[in-house]
Design a protein around this motif. Sequence first.
Motif, PDB file in Angstrom:
ATOM      1  N   HIS A 108       0.786  -1.154  -0.002  1.00 27.16           N
ATOM      2  CA  HIS A 108      -0.038   0.047   0.093  1.00 27.16           C
ATOM      3  C   HIS A 108       0.841   1.369   0.019  1.00 27.16           C
ATOM      4  O   HIS A 108       1.818   1.354   0.593  1.00 27.16           O
ATOM      5  N   GLU A 109       0.365   2.244  -0.699  1.00 28.98           N
ATOM      6  CA  GLU A 109       1.343   3.665  -0.855  1.00 28.98           C
ATOM      7  C   GLU A 109       1.558   4.085   0.432  1.00 28.98           C
ATOM      8  O   GLU A 109       2.593   4.579   0.705  1.00 28.98           O
ATOM      9  N   GLU A 110       0.681   3.988   1.193  1.00 27.82           N
ATOM     10  CA  GLU A 110       1.055   4.663   2.633  1.00 27.82           C
ATOM     11  C   GLU A 110       1.806   4.034   3.604  1.00 27.82           C
ATOM     12  O   GLU A 110       2.455   4.498   4.533  1.00 27.82           O
ATOM     13  N   VAL A 111       2.322   2.719   2.904  1.00 30.25           N
ATOM     14  CA  VAL A 111       3.202   2.146   3.799  1.00 30.25           C
ATOM     15  C   VAL A 111       4.508   2.448   3.377  1.00 30.25           C
ATOM     16  O   VAL A 111       5.657   2.834   4.052  1.00 30.25           O
ATOM     17  N   VAL A 112       4.788   2.735   2.057  1.00 31.56           N
ATOM     18  CA  VAL A 112       6.180   2.829   1.391  1.00 31.56           C
ATOM     19  C   VAL A 112       6.286   4.145   0.855  1.00 31.56           C
ATOM     20  O   VAL A 112       7.602   4.633   1.242  1.00 31.56           O
ATOM     21  N   THR A 113       5.286   5.018   0.732  1.00 28.64           N
ATOM     22  CA  THR A 113       5.401   6.454   0.288  1.00 28.64           C
ATOM     23  C   THR A 113       4.331   7.054   1.019  1.00 28.64           C
ATOM     24  O   THR A 113       3.240   7.241   0.406  1.00 28.64           O
ATOM     25  N   ASP A 130      -7.051  10.272   4.121  1.00 33.44           N
ATOM     26  CA  ASP A 130      -6.908  10.436   5.653  1.00 33.44           C
ATOM     27  C   ASP A 130      -7.209   9.297   6.368  1.00 33.44           C
ATOM     28  O   ASP A 130      -6.655   8.820   7.416  1.00 33.44           O
ATOM     29  N   ILE A 131      -8.281   8.342   5.975  1.00 29.18           N
ATOM     30  CA  ILE A 131      -8.372   7.054   6.744  1.00 29.18           C
ATOM     31  C   ILE A 131      -7.170   6.181   6.600  1.00 29.18           C
ATOM     32  O   ILE A 131      -6.951   5.476   7.370  1.00 29.18           O
ATOM     33  N   ALA A 132      -6.962   6.164   5.352  1.00 28.74           N
ATOM     34  CA  ALA A 132      -5.402   5.119   4.930  1.00 28.74           C
ATOM     35  C   ALA A 132      -4.477   5.589   5.964  1.00 28.74           C
ATOM     36  O   ALA A 132      -3.693   4.647   6.565  1.00 28.74           O
ATOM     37  N   ARG A 133      -4.264   6.763   6.092  1.00 28.12           N
ATOM     38  CA  ARG A 133      -3.103   7.381   7.124  1.00 28.12           C
ATOM     39  C   ARG A 133      -3.407   7.000   8.335  1.00 28.12           C
ATOM     40  O   ARG A 133      -2.650   6.687   9.091  1.00 28.12           O
ATOM     41  N   GLU A 134      -4.676   7.161   8.737  1.00 30.16           N
ATOM     42  CA  GLU A 134      -5.077   6.864  10.163  1.00 30.16           C
ATOM     43  C   GLU A 134      -4.918   5.605  10.525  1.00 30.16           C
ATOM     44  O   GLU A 134      -4.579   5.032  11.581  1.00 30.16           O
ATOM     45  N   TYR A 135      -5.189   4.704   9.619  1.00 28.82           N
ATOM     46  CA  TYR A 135      -5.359   3.067   9.632  1.00 28.82           C
ATOM     47  C   TYR A 135      -3.708   2.692   9.802  1.00 28.82           C
ATOM     48  O   TYR A 135      -3.184   2.119  10.753  1.00 28.82           O
ATOM     49  N   PHE A 136      -3.045   3.068   8.593  1.00 28.84           N
ATOM     50  CA  PHE A 136      -1.615   2.542   8.451  1.00 28.84           C
ATOM     51  C   PHE A 136      -0.621   3.383   9.235  1.00 28.84           C
ATOM     52  O   PHE A 136       0.580   2.851   9.646  1.00 28.84           O
ATOM     53  N   GLY A 137      -0.923   4.392   9.506  1.00 29.67           N
ATOM     54  CA  GLY A 137      -0.008   5.560  10.469  1.00 29.67           C
ATOM     55  C   GLY A 137       1.056   5.723   9.234  1.00 29.67           C
ATOM     56  O   GLY A 137       0.961   5.504   8.026  1.00 29.67           O
ATOM     57  N   THR A 138       2.106   6.039   9.814  1.00 29.72           N
ATOM     58  CA  THR A 138       3.389   6.298   9.028  1.00 29.72           C
ATOM     59  C   THR A 138       4.709   5.439   9.595  1.00 29.72           C
ATOM     60  O   THR A 138       4.579   5.939  10.651  1.00 29.72           O
ATOM     61  N   LEU A 139       4.905   4.506   8.925  1.00 33.53           N
ATOM     62  CA  LEU A 139       5.907   3.863   9.393  1.00 33.53           C
ATOM     63  C   LEU A 139       7.262   5.034  10.011  1.00 33.53           C
ATOM     64  O   LEU A 139       7.575   5.881   9.177  1.00 33.53           O
ATOM     65  N   PRO A 140       7.924   4.665  10.907  1.00 36.55           N
ATOM     66  CA  PRO A 140       8.899   5.635  11.289  1.00 36.55           C
ATOM     67  C   PRO A 140       9.926   5.465  10.237  1.00 36.55           C
ATOM     68  O   PRO A 140      10.264   4.403   9.598  1.00 36.55           O
ATOM     69  N   LYS A 141      10.582   6.724   9.997  1.00 33.60           N
ATOM     70  CA  LYS A 141      11.384   6.736   8.728  1.00 33.60           C
ATOM     71  C   LYS A 141      12.697   5.632   8.839  1.00 33.60           C
ATOM     72  O   LYS A 141      13.054   4.974   7.897  1.00 33.60           O
ATOM     73  N   GLU A 142      13.129   5.423  10.102  1.00 30.66           N
ATOM     74  CA  GLU A 142      14.203   4.397  10.259  1.00 30.66           C
ATOM     75  C   GLU A 142      13.815   3.110   9.936  1.00 30.66           C
ATOM     76  O   GLU A 142      14.640   2.378   9.216  1.00 30.66           O
ATOM     77  N   VAL A 143      12.594   2.662  10.224  1.00 33.23           N
ATOM     78  CA  VAL A 143      12.183   1.595  10.215  1.00 33.23           C
ATOM     79  C   VAL A 143      11.738   1.322   8.586  1.00 33.23           C
ATOM     80  O   VAL A 143      12.354   0.249   7.951  1.00 33.23           O
ATOM     81  N   ARG A 144      11.175   2.142   7.751  1.00 32.36           N
ATOM     82  CA  ARG A 144      10.992   2.096   6.339  1.00 32.36           C
ATOM     83  C   ARG A 144      12.287   2.073   5.554  1.00 32.36           C
ATOM     84  O   ARG A 144      12.350   1.264   4.598  1.00 32.36           O
ATOM     85  N   GLU A 145      13.294   2.841   5.888  1.00 28.00           N
ATOM     86  CA  GLU A 145      14.473   2.879   5.256  1.00 28.00           C
ATOM     87  C   GLU A 145      15.240   1.657   5.445  1.00 28.00           C
ATOM     88  O   GLU A 145      15.938   1.214   4.444  1.00 28.00           O
TER      89      GLU A 145
END
Length: 468
Positions: A95-100, A139-154
């Motif tokens: 999902h785009e909210e996970v990676v971007t 907004d719902i997507a971001r609320e559900y997925f949150g935003t992975l901490p930058k260091e985790v995503r990277e």
Amino acid sequence: MTRNSGFYLGVGRIMTESVTSKINTSGGEYVLKSLNSKPGNWVNIAEIVKRSDLTGVIMKLTGKDFQRIASDAYAHATDVLFRELATKPYLLLVHEEVVTPRDPELELATPEGASPDEDDEVDEDDWLMDLDGDEWNDDIAREYFGTLPKEVREAAQRRLEPHGLTLTTYKRNAEASIFATAFVEDTLNNLLFRIYVPAGRLYEDELAKVLELFHDWLGSVKEQTVRQSGYRTPSGRVIEFFGEPGMNADVVSDELQEFAQFLNIIEDSATAEQMLLHLGVTPDRAGGLVSKYAKAARRVLVDTKHTRERMILEIQQQLESELIDELPDLSTAELGDLVSQLVPASPFAASPETRSLAAGQDGPSPTVNVQIIQRVEGIVAQNVNGPVTVGTPAAELIQLVRQFGDDSAEVLETSARELADPGAPQPARLRARQALKNFLLRNAARIEKSVYDNALKWVVDSVSDWLG
């Protein structure tokens, strides 16, 4: 050519009814596995990927999967699994909210108590199914997925990077299902390559003719069964090659390079015949084949030469008219050298998808006043890639791509043209939309806000008519 029956591995909850129905209709089979498990099970999944009868893998990564990939506990399992995945046809969805993240400034902390352990998994697919209609929004997507901490995503992306995998992002489950269904269709038919050529691109017709010659070469010289297909729209054309079981895109790339080498020596009939004999063609057929290809290739090469000469002259005259006041001491010879360097000399070199197949096109870069290099490059790009209607959202996005797209600019420009083409297939337009959306998100800070907002709105809304 026979259609594959197909054996597929589905990882994550991605095998929707439309996907499994296509597999079942073809007489194929599939197995389902989950990454919501311990590292040992990831290694077991890798063993399935190794199977010689595997047609393809459809895998969906969640935010929790990214956390697992980033964790040291899964480091070995990640390397084993994704190293094997890279060797097989695959579709890797996320999902785009996970990676971007939609808002790069939002770097949320990991929720209290969250961990990559499988006992902590939430069944996000069931949750998403309930919100896949009009209620679903960013907004719902971001609320559900949150935003992975930058260091985790990277960290997760660094673990995946060595394997050269391509992530396909999606926004709604409907998009993921379209991608998966198209992947099954393509792998069942053993798609070798598909390129989109916008109408008006330099050497549009010549590239199509060369690929027709290549298709004949595969059958007549290499004795391989390959089906050429494709279609036209008012805005472009699609060229597709489908192979027999056992053929893959890497084989076709090698064959294309060999065919390009043959065309380079086609006027030396003795050398061309020797090449065919070395490839296993019998002596009684070699001479006839050389004569046949020489005649066809000569027509294409002459057309290419004349088209290029006309374009170089038109661009040079345009530049001379525009720059006569700015740079009165401009050398016509220097300008001509630069334009000649920038205009591709081969149909292969004019298409970003086939450029790696062009040979002998590099030469010394001319020394030209740096004031005109960017102007020349922009005008050449406009002529090589084809016209767009000035003032349209696609044209404005293409300007951004040329300005900020760097090494990916040409591929992104093709994506913009394909997205703007209502006759292009749904999966292709979805892939183009996601690539362009990721480009805009990456460059949000470099683009004027009103321009960015308009471009993003057009990209997001371009396929909403059939996604609902």
